[in-house]
Write a protein that holds these residues in place. Structure first.
Motif, mmCIF file in Angstrom:
data_model
loop_
_atom_site.group_PDB
_atom_site.id
_atom_site.type_symbol
_atom_site.label_atom_id
_atom_site.label_comp_id
_atom_site.label_asym_id
_atom_site.label_seq_id
_atom_site.Cartn_x
_atom_site.Cartn_y
_atom_site.Cartn_z
ATOM 1 N N ARG B 91 50.175 39.567 41.239
ATOM 2 C CA ARG B 91 49.060 39.072 40.626
ATOM 3 C C ARG B 91 47.609 38.991 40.779
ATOM 4 O O ARG B 91 46.797 38.867 40.182
ATOM 5 C CB ARG B 91 49.392 37.703 39.987
ATOM 6 N N GLN B 92 47.506 38.852 42.072
ATOM 7 C CA GLN B 92 46.220 38.778 42.681
ATOM 8 C C GLN B 92 45.321 39.965 42.239
ATOM 9 O O GLN B 92 43.995 39.692 42.020
ATOM 10 C CB GLN B 92 46.002 39.050 44.215
ATOM 11 N N ASP B 93 45.647 41.192 41.934
ATOM 12 C CA ASP B 93 44.968 42.096 41.724
ATOM 13 C C ASP B 93 44.598 42.122 39.966
ATOM 14 O O ASP B 93 44.003 43.113 39.464
ATOM 15 C CB ASP B 93 45.707 43.599 41.808
ATOM 16 N N ILE B 94 45.320 41.189 39.409
ATOM 17 C CA ILE B 94 45.225 41.201 37.767
ATOM 18 C C ILE B 94 44.568 39.938 37.287
ATOM 19 O O ILE B 94 45.152 38.891 37.857
ATOM 20 C CB ILE B 94 46.646 41.324 37.281
ATOM 21 N N GLY B 95 43.462 39.951 36.966
ATOM 22 C CA GLY B 95 42.634 38.824 36.463
ATOM 23 C C GLY B 95 43.055 38.404 35.102
ATOM 24 O O GLY B 95 43.346 39.568 34.314
ATOM 25 N N MET B 96 43.093 37.338 34.785
ATOM 26 C CA MET B 96 43.375 36.885 33.423
ATOM 27 C C MET B 96 42.354 35.639 33.004
ATOM 28 O O MET B 96 42.255 34.869 33.714
ATOM 29 C CB MET B 96 44.734 36.133 33.255
ATOM 30 N N ALA B 165 38.142 34.601 37.784
ATOM 31 C CA ALA B 165 39.074 35.713 37.786
ATOM 32 C C ALA B 165 38.573 36.823 38.551
ATOM 33 O O ALA B 165 39.043 37.702 39.236
ATOM 34 C CB ALA B 165 39.231 36.415 36.475
ATOM 35 N N LEU B 166 37.094 37.067 38.186
ATOM 36 C CA LEU B 166 36.433 38.210 38.987
ATOM 37 C C LEU B 166 36.406 37.879 40.419
ATOM 38 O O LEU B 166 36.221 38.810 41.190
ATOM 39 C CB LEU B 166 35.180 38.674 38.359
ATOM 40 N N ALA B 167 36.439 36.837 40.858
ATOM 41 C CA ALA B 167 36.299 36.390 42.414
ATOM 42 C C ALA B 167 37.324 37.028 43.110
ATOM 43 O O ALA B 167 37.420 37.009 44.375
ATOM 44 C CB ALA B 167 36.245 34.869 42.446
ATOM 45 N N MET B 168 38.358 37.214 42.303
ATOM 46 C CA MET B 168 39.826 37.567 43.126
ATOM 47 C C MET B 168 39.662 39.293 43.308
ATOM 48 O O MET B 168 40.536 40.135 43.571
ATOM 49 C CB MET B 168 41.073 37.545 42.514
ATOM 50 N N ASP B 169 38.592 39.887 42.754
ATOM 51 C CA ASP B 169 38.197 41.243 42.958
ATOM 52 C C ASP B 169 39.497 42.101 42.314
ATOM 53 O O ASP B 169 40.201 42.867 42.792
ATOM 54 C CB ASP B 169 37.950 41.897 44.326
ATOM 55 N N PRO B 170 39.899 41.666 41.086
ATOM 56 C CA PRO B 170 40.997 42.417 40.278
ATOM 57 C C PRO B 170 40.563 44.030 40.011
ATOM 58 O O PRO B 170 39.404 44.089 39.843
ATOM 59 C CB PRO B 170 41.317 41.568 39.168
ATOM 60 N N MET B 202 35.169 48.515 34.658
ATOM 61 C CA MET B 202 36.727 47.142 34.888
ATOM 62 C C MET B 202 37.593 47.967 33.848
ATOM 63 O O MET B 202 37.148 48.184 32.624
ATOM 64 C CB MET B 202 36.190 45.976 34.747
ATOM 65 N N THR B 203 38.908 47.964 34.306
ATOM 66 C CA THR B 203 39.866 48.282 33.370
ATOM 67 C C THR B 203 40.030 46.924 32.345
ATOM 68 O O THR B 203 40.502 45.940 33.190
ATOM 69 C CB THR B 203 41.141 48.739 34.021
#
Lengths: 345, 255
Positions: B91-96, B165-170, B202-203
């Motif tokens: 989930r780290q790579d997916i921002g929600m 969400a962006l802070a996790m570099d998704p 961004m996707t």
């Protein structure tokens, strides 16, 4: 309730009632001019004559009671003065505080654990927690304390080793656990069952979205609980926990069931039976109990304030409209300023 | 663009008890692409989004993110349920971003943003803070770093949520009706941030009712109803010239 002196609140408020009746006729129903403001309402305050009378009666009654009590022989104020700062009593007071602190700390940790267990997905874990609560909430704390007193009788040795084999190490129970710690354990295990329910209610009160947001950020279940859910649950958990601490302070007087007699109540009773004067010593104990509960109430107030961080309008000043009639401060309770259950969207 | 699609759903189904919410959904989102999901409420859009993040578990079909099966591990042709730790890692790579923002109310805007990077990625506080301030600036809220969510407007809260969400570099951002809980006046500022994000490559998968946004930003528009994909294609095409009757009926009400 019409007050005789004030009459009904007057209709015309001030001599300058110009803008209202005359101005209305030529103003459109919807005005877009913010400069044209109606003047502030200055109504005559509603009077509460009965409150004042009741307060007066109460004050008289209290004064009479105090005057009477001060002169009454049975209260034994000389003995009260003699023993209230007696070293045995202050030592006992310390023991009572220690009993409270130790058992509450254990109860809170155990309570959080049990609450989390009850909310677990694992049915076995859930079942264990349920069984625990069933037993410890289902029997009186006094009876449980008597049982703890008999612990050494039931289990005379504590063995470590493989079941059905010769134990590697073995202790005499009496040597390992003294009565004080039996009291702590007894109080803590009972209390943890109640704490578990309080914590569970707190956790359930936190919006599901918080959990999801944390999960979506890649936080583990434990991280989510520790950093997101529990801190928010605290707002719900703290007020009843404060009550539990206060309640525990008083429940410690039951450790006489173990029997442990170095707490405030037990010590006071021992002294009283020596000097044959129970009433002043009961008053001594009450004075100490009241001192501690008062301190706890102050602490609770500040804790609540801290944990309502970020809920908004925490700085709102308490309006003073309830105090304007009389100088009886009994109705104003600052500790009641609990955060309202407001929803943030 | 590489050949592996960012998200690929193959006949994905999801049921809650006897209620089948997703019925054999198949679609693909390429890297750098923006896909908008529209449709009436209860059509399964949000559920589909939540499946991509493994907040819900798929019952049938196959869902992959960047070539990796979501929520399961594939070994020797068998699927194994993931340990929670591994799922969290995915989930780290997916921002929600959620409809109701779901900011942590007991933390300031800044603390909201640095929390996960510090806790999950073990970034140092200084680095996380620097990055967070950068992100806050990007969403136009540099001066609100120390404000608690309760003191921010809905639009500001949602922008903080995007920054968080962006802070996790998704590598993929999911938006679940990000503007539906906002006052009409505040919708624009959030959409603006999302447009910028789309422009930066961004996707994104966006569940939305904002047809104007979909037309302007989306590469693909998918219309869902009753748990199935009714129509998909170029947004302008679908919006102006819907082929299916159901799509026509829906669009005639919202446009």
């Amino acid at each position: 309730m019409s007050s005789p002196d004030g009459g009904r609140p007057a209709k015309e408020t001030s001599p300058g009632g110009v803008g209202r009746s005359r101005g209305r006729s030529h103003l459109p129903a919807t005005s877009t001019n913010p400069e044209d403001q109606a003047e502030a309402i200055q109504a005559i305050k509603l009077r509460h004559p009965w409150r004042n009378i009741f307060a007066g009666v109460l004050v008289v009654a209290v004064v009479l009671f105090i005057l009477d009590a001060a002169q009454r022989e049975a209260y034994g104020w000389d003995n009260f003065a003699k023993y209230v700062f007696d070293q045995r009593i202050s030592q006992a007071a310390l023991n009572t505080v220690l009993l409270t602190i130790y058992s509450m700390v254990i109860a809170i940790i155990l309570g959080i654990t049990l609450a989390v267990m009850r909310l677990s997905n694992n049915p076995v874990v859930r079942g264990v927690a349920w069984l625990y609560l069933w037993i410890f909430r289902g029997t009186p704390v006094y009876v449980q304390l008597v049982f703890w007193g008999l612990f050494a009788t039931i289990y005379s040795t504590i063995d470590v080793g493989i079941p059905f084999m010769e134990p590697w190490v073995s202790w005499q129970t009496d040597d390992v656990i003294d009565v004080f710690w039996l009291a702590v354990i007894g109080l803590a295990l009972n209390e943890s069952a109640y704490m578990a329910e309080i914590v569970r209610a707190g956790i359930l009160s936190v919006d599901k979205g918080q959990d999801e947001a944390a999960t979506a950020l890649g936080m583990s279940w434990l991280q989510t609980m520790r950093r997101v859910v529990i801190p928010q649950a605290m707002r719900i958990i703290i007020p009843p926990t404060g009550n539990e601490v206060i309640s525990m302070l008083k429940t410690t007087s039951l450790v006489t069931a173990i029997p442990y007699s170095f707490d405030l109540y037990g010590r006071q009773r021992d002294i009283a039976s020596v000097i044959f004067d129970p009433i002043p010593l009961l008053l001594v104990a009450c004075a100490w109990y009241l001192l501690f509960t008062s301190l706890l109430m102050v602490g609770q107030y500040f804790l609540e304030k801290r944990f309502s961080r970020g809920v908004g309008h925490a700085v709102e000043k308490k309006s003073t409209n309830t105090t304007e009639t009389a100088a009886v401060p009994t109705t104003v309770n600052p500790a009641q300023k609990a955060p309202e259950g407001d929803e943030h969207q | 663009m590489t050949d592996v699609p960012m998200v690929r759903a193959e006949r994905v189904s999801k049921s809650f008890g006897s209620n089948q919410v997703l019925k054999s959904i198949s679609l693909e989102v390429k890297k750098g692409e923006v896909l908008c999901l529209v449709g009436p409420s209860g059509s399964g859009k949000s559920t589909f989004l939540r499946c991509i993040n493994h907040l819900e578990q798929v019952n049938a079909g196959r869902l992959t993110v960047d070539g990796v099966v979501v929520g399961y591990e594939e070994r020797d042709g068998l699927l194994y349920e993931l340990k929670p730790k591994v799922a969290a890692k995915q989930r780290q790579d997916i921002g929600m971003v959620f409809q109701r923002f779901n900011l942590f109310p007991h933390m300031t805007a800044l603390e909201n943003i640095i929390e996960a990077p510090m806790l999950v990625k073990k970034v140092s506080k200084a680095d996380a803070t620097a990055r967070a301030l950068e992100l806050l600036d990007r969403v136009g809220l540099a001066e609100k770093a120390d404000a608690y969510p309760a003191h921010l407007s809905g639009g500001q809260q949602q922008r903080v949520a995007i920054a968080r969400a962006l802070a996790m570099d998704p590598k993929l951002m999911l938006f679940d009706e990000p503007t539906s809980a906002l006052d009409p006046e505040l919708v624009g500022e959030v959409l603006e941030v999302m447009k910028d994000l789309a422009k930066s490559g961004m996707t994104m998968i966006v569940v939305t009712h904002e047809m104007g946004f979909a037309r302007e930003v989306a590469d693909t528009l998918v219309f869902m109803d009753g748990g199935v994909v009714v129509e998909a294609g170029d947004p302008t095409e679908v919006l102006t010239n819907p082929q299916r009757q159901r799509t026509q009926a829906f669009l005639s009400k919202v446009l």
